[in-house]
Design a protein around this motif. Structure first.
Motif, PDB file in Angstrom:
ATOM      1  N   ASP A 159      28.358  36.247  31.295  1.00 29.68           N
ATOM      2  CA  ASP A 159      26.989  36.281  30.796  1.00 29.68           C
ATOM      3  C   ASP A 159      26.991  36.098  29.280  1.00 29.68           C
ATOM      4  O   ASP A 159      27.954  36.497  28.597  1.00 29.68           O
ATOM      5  CB  ASP A 159      26.324  37.622  31.138  1.00 29.68           C
ATOM      6  N   HIS A 160      25.924  35.519  28.753  1.00 31.07           N
ATOM      7  CA  HIS A 160      25.823  35.315  27.301  1.00 31.07           C
ATOM      8  C   HIS A 160      25.979  36.658  26.584  1.00 31.07           C
ATOM      9  O   HIS A 160      25.339  37.648  26.941  1.00 31.07           O
ATOM     10  CB  HIS A 160      24.477  34.679  26.943  1.00 31.07           C
ATOM     11  N   GLY A 161      26.862  36.689  25.601  1.00 25.20           N
ATOM     12  CA  GLY A 161      27.096  37.896  24.815  1.00 25.20           C
ATOM     13  C   GLY A 161      28.096  38.856  25.419  1.00 25.20           C
ATOM     14  O   GLY A 161      28.450  39.856  24.790  1.00 25.20           O
ATOM     15  N   GLU A 162      28.579  38.578  26.612  1.00 24.71           N
ATOM     16  CA  GLU A 162      29.519  39.460  27.300  1.00 24.71           C
ATOM     17  C   GLU A 162      30.945  39.138  26.867  1.00 24.71           C
ATOM     18  O   GLU A 162      31.299  37.981  26.663  1.00 24.71           O
ATOM     19  CB  GLU A 162      29.365  39.261  28.808  1.00 24.71           C
ATOM     20  N   GLU A 163      31.757  40.159  26.742  1.00 25.17           N
ATOM     21  CA  GLU A 163      33.176  39.971  26.438  1.00 25.17           C
ATOM     22  C   GLU A 163      33.907  39.546  27.716  1.00 25.17           C
ATOM     23  O   GLU A 163      33.574  40.019  28.807  1.00 25.17           O
ATOM     24  CB  GLU A 163      33.790  41.283  25.928  1.00 25.17           C
ATOM     25  N   PRO A 164      34.904  38.666  27.610  1.00 24.17           N
ATOM     26  CA  PRO A 164      35.624  38.212  28.806  1.00 24.17           C
ATOM     27  C   PRO A 164      36.246  39.347  29.631  1.00 24.17           C
ATOM     28  O   PRO A 164      36.208  39.307  30.862  1.00 24.17           O
ATOM     29  CB  PRO A 164      36.697  37.276  28.253  1.00 24.17           C
ATOM     30  N   VAL A 165      36.787  40.374  28.978  1.00 26.14           N
ATOM     31  CA  VAL A 165      37.380  41.492  29.724  1.00 26.14           C
ATOM     32  C   VAL A 165      36.297  42.215  30.525  1.00 26.14           C
ATOM     33  O   VAL A 165      36.504  42.574  31.685  1.00 26.14           O
ATOM     34  CB  VAL A 165      38.128  42.456  28.777  1.00 26.14           C
ATOM     35  N   ALA A 166      35.129  42.407  29.926  1.00 20.53           N
ATOM     36  CA  ALA A 166      34.022  43.043  30.645  1.00 20.53           C
ATOM     37  C   ALA A 166      33.575  42.167  31.814  1.00 20.53           C
ATOM     38  O   ALA A 166      33.211  42.678  32.881  1.00 20.53           O
ATOM     39  CB  ALA A 166      32.854  43.315  29.699  1.00 20.53           C
ATOM     40  N   THR A 167      33.611  40.855  31.627  1.00 23.88           N
ATOM     41  CA  THR A 167      33.238  39.938  32.700  1.00 23.88           C
ATOM     42  C   THR A 167      34.142  40.105  33.902  1.00 23.88           C
ATOM     43  O   THR A 167      33.671  40.221  35.039  1.00 23.88           O
ATOM     44  CB  THR A 167      33.300  38.469  32.217  1.00 23.88           C
ATOM     45  N   VAL A 168      35.441  40.096  33.689  1.00 24.10           N
ATOM     46  CA  VAL A 168      36.362  40.176  34.826  1.00 24.10           C
ATOM     47  C   VAL A 168      36.236  41.519  35.531  1.00 24.10           C
ATOM     48  O   VAL A 168      36.250  41.590  36.767  1.00 24.10           O
ATOM     49  CB  VAL A 168      37.816  39.833  34.423  1.00 24.10           C
ATOM     50  N   VAL A 169      36.067  42.598  34.785  1.00 32.21           N
ATOM     51  CA  VAL A 169      35.908  43.917  35.404  1.00 32.21           C
ATOM     52  C   VAL A 169      34.630  43.946  36.254  1.00 32.21           C
ATOM     53  O   VAL A 169      34.642  44.384  37.405  1.00 32.21           O
ATOM     54  CB  VAL A 169      35.893  45.030  34.337  1.00 32.21           C
ATOM     55  N   ARG A 170      33.525  43.448  35.707  1.00 31.81           N
ATOM     56  CA  ARG A 170      32.246  43.428  36.428  1.00 31.81           C
ATOM     57  C   ARG A 170      32.341  42.561  37.684  1.00 31.81           C
ATOM     58  O   ARG A 170      31.929  42.963  38.774  1.00 31.81           O
ATOM     59  CB  ARG A 170      31.143  42.907  35.501  1.00 31.81           C
ATOM     60  N   GLU A 171      32.871  41.355  37.533  1.00 34.58           N
ATOM     61  CA  GLU A 171      32.928  40.421  38.651  1.00 34.58           C
ATOM     62  C   GLU A 171      33.834  40.903  39.779  1.00 34.58           C
ATOM     63  O   GLU A 171      33.500  40.764  40.953  1.00 34.58           O
ATOM     64  CB  GLU A 171      33.376  39.042  38.167  1.00 34.58           C
ATOM     65  N   VAL A 172      34.989  41.463  39.439  1.00 34.34           N
ATOM     66  CA  VAL A 172      35.888  41.960  40.486  1.00 34.34           C
ATOM     67  C   VAL A 172      35.216  43.093  41.249  1.00 34.34           C
ATOM     68  O   VAL A 172      35.277  43.138  42.478  1.00 34.34           O
ATOM     69  CB  VAL A 172      37.249  42.405  39.904  1.00 34.34           C
ATOM     70  N   GLU A 173      34.531  43.982  40.549  1.00 35.86           N
ATOM     71  CA  GLU A 173      33.848  45.072  41.250  1.00 35.86           C
ATOM     72  C   GLU A 173      32.727  44.541  42.138  1.00 35.86           C
ATOM     73  O   GLU A 173      32.563  44.987  43.282  1.00 35.86           O
ATOM     74  CB  GLU A 173      33.302  46.101  40.260  1.00 35.86           C
ATOM     75  N   GLU A 174      31.969  43.556  41.644  1.00 33.38           N
ATOM     76  CA  GLU A 174      30.899  42.970  42.457  1.00 33.38           C
ATOM     77  C   GLU A 174      31.447  42.341  43.731  1.00 33.38           C
ATOM     78  O   GLU A 174      30.860  42.484  44.799  1.00 33.38           O
ATOM     79  CB  GLU A 174      30.149  41.889  41.665  1.00 33.38           C
ATOM     80  N   GLU A 175      32.563  41.632  43.621  1.00 34.25           N
ATOM     81  CA  GLU A 175      33.080  40.858  44.747  1.00 34.25           C
ATOM     82  C   GLU A 175      33.997  41.630  45.689  1.00 34.25           C
ATOM     83  O   GLU A 175      34.142  41.240  46.848  1.00 34.25           O
ATOM     84  CB  GLU A 175      33.806  39.611  44.237  1.00 34.25           C
ATOM     85  N   THR A 176      34.624  42.722  45.200  1.00 33.43           N
ATOM     86  CA  THR A 176      35.617  43.413  46.031  1.00 33.43           C
ATOM     87  C   THR A 176      35.383  44.909  46.181  1.00 33.43           C
ATOM     88  O   THR A 176      35.998  45.529  47.044  1.00 33.43           O
ATOM     89  CB  THR A 176      37.035  43.230  45.451  1.00 33.43           C
ATOM     90  N   GLY A 177      34.571  45.511  45.321  1.00 37.77           N
ATOM     91  CA  GLY A 177      34.382  46.955  45.337  1.00 37.77           C
ATOM     92  C   GLY A 177      35.386  47.703  44.479  1.00 37.77           C
ATOM     93  O   GLY A 177      35.234  48.899  44.233  1.00 37.77           O
ATOM     94  N   TYR A 178      36.416  47.030  43.996  1.00 33.24           N
ATOM     95  CA  TYR A 178      37.438  47.690  43.191  1.00 33.24           C
ATOM     96  C   TYR A 178      37.075  47.715  41.705  1.00 33.24           C
ATOM     97  O   TYR A 178      36.529  46.746  41.169  1.00 33.24           O
ATOM     98  CB  TYR A 178      38.777  46.960  43.311  1.00 33.24           C
ATOM     99  N   VAL A 179      37.447  48.811  41.061  1.00 36.97           N
ATOM    100  CA  VAL A 179      37.391  48.899  39.607  1.00 36.97           C
ATOM    101  C   VAL A 179      38.780  48.503  39.120  1.00 36.97           C
ATOM    102  O   VAL A 179      39.791  49.007  39.624  1.00 36.97           O
ATOM    103  CB  VAL A 179      37.043  50.329  39.136  1.00 36.97           C
ATOM    104  N   THR A 180      38.828  47.571  38.164  1.00 41.42           N
ATOM    105  CA  THR A 180      40.121  47.081  37.685  1.00 41.42           C
ATOM    106  C   THR A 180      40.286  47.331  36.199  1.00 41.42           C
ATOM    107  O   THR A 180      39.310  47.535  35.468  1.00 41.42           O
ATOM    108  CB  THR A 180      40.271  45.570  37.932  1.00 41.42           C
ATOM    109  N   GLU A 181      41.535  47.287  35.794  1.00 39.17           N
ATOM    110  CA  GLU A 181      41.886  47.337  34.381  1.00 39.17           C
ATOM    111  C   GLU A 181      42.736  46.097  34.092  1.00 39.17           C
ATOM    112  O   GLU A 181      43.867  45.994  34.582  1.00 39.17           O
ATOM    113  CB  GLU A 181      42.682  48.596  34.073  1.00 39.17           C
ATOM    114  N   PRO A 182      42.201  45.149  33.317  1.00 39.16           N
ATOM    115  CA  PRO A 182      43.028  44.003  32.920  1.00 39.16           C
ATOM    116  C   PRO A 182      44.187  44.493  32.061  1.00 39.16           C
ATOM    117  O   PRO A 182      44.005  45.333  31.173  1.00 39.16           O
ATOM    118  CB  PRO A 182      42.065  43.123  32.119  1.00 39.16           C
ATOM    119  N   THR A 183      45.390  43.989  32.354  1.00 36.98           N
ATOM    120  CA  THR A 183      46.581  44.455  31.637  1.00 36.98           C
ATOM    121  C   THR A 183      47.232  43.373  30.793  1.00 36.98           C
ATOM    122  O   THR A 183      47.876  43.681  29.798  1.00 36.98           O
ATOM    123  CB  THR A 183      47.620  45.008  32.638  1.00 36.98           C
ATOM    124  N   VAL A 184      47.077  42.109  31.192  1.00 35.87           N
ATOM    125  CA  VAL A 184      47.710  40.996  30.482  1.00 35.87           C
ATOM    126  C   VAL A 184      46.811  39.766  30.589  1.00 35.87           C
ATOM    127  O   VAL A 184      46.281  39.484  31.661  1.00 35.87           O
ATOM    128  CB  VAL A 184      49.098  40.663  31.094  1.00 35.87           C
TER     129      VAL A 184
END
Length: 155
Positions: A41-66
């Motif tokens: 989304d406009h103004g969103e940080e990429p790390v926040a994007t991946v965390v949001r999208e993974v939770e939306e699509e899988t139900g899991y909360v993730t922590e990007p590590t690399v």
């Protein structure tokens, strides 16, 4: 010619020899496995994007590590009213670990199923090329984060 850029972030989640994938449903109704993730989304940080999208699509909360890499694709398209166009997708790929949540399927989104798959069976799945790119980046860890599958120098 109209140009369009889409920036997206995806997660490569591997544990116990399995990879987490989401089944994407395209506009024609075809279903193919992909990495969980999606558009920023406009103004969103990429790390926040991946965390949001993974939770939306899988139900899991993730922590990007690399940060594994960045992939770029281009497609030409023709829309009835808009005419010809040049579309580019910039895909940011992270390794991520599951830190919470429960596996579930997305409802009302672009995916309809989330599941773990053995890494050694990925090549037998009906999948988008991003899955192969993500697995290759996860395995090889190239210093520039560029997939050998899409590097023009390997053409």
């Amino acid at each position: 010619m109209k140009t369009e850029l889409r920036v997206a972030a995806y997660a490569v989640c591997v544990r116990d020899g399995e990879i987490l994938l989401a089944r994407w449903v395209d506009r024609e109704g075809r279903k193919r496995w992909t990495l969980p993730g999606g558009g920023m989304d406009h103004g969103e940080e990429p790390v926040a994007t991946v965390v949001r999208e993974v939770e939306e699509e899988t139900g899991y909360v993730t922590e990007p590590t690399v940060l594994l890499g960045i992939d770029s694709i281009r497609r030409n398209w023709l829309r009835r009213l808009a005419g010809p166009g040049d579309w580019q997708g910039l895909r940011i790929l992270y390794e991520a670990r599951i830190v919470g949540g429960t596996l579930r399927n997305e409802t009302g989104g672009s995916t309809d199923l989330a599941a773990w798959h053995p890494l050694d069976s990925v090549t037998s799945l009906d999948r988008v090329e991003l899955v192969d790119i993500g697995v290759q980046l996860w395995r090889d860890r190239p210093p520039l984060g560029r997939s050998r599958l899409t590097d023009p120098a390997n053409g």
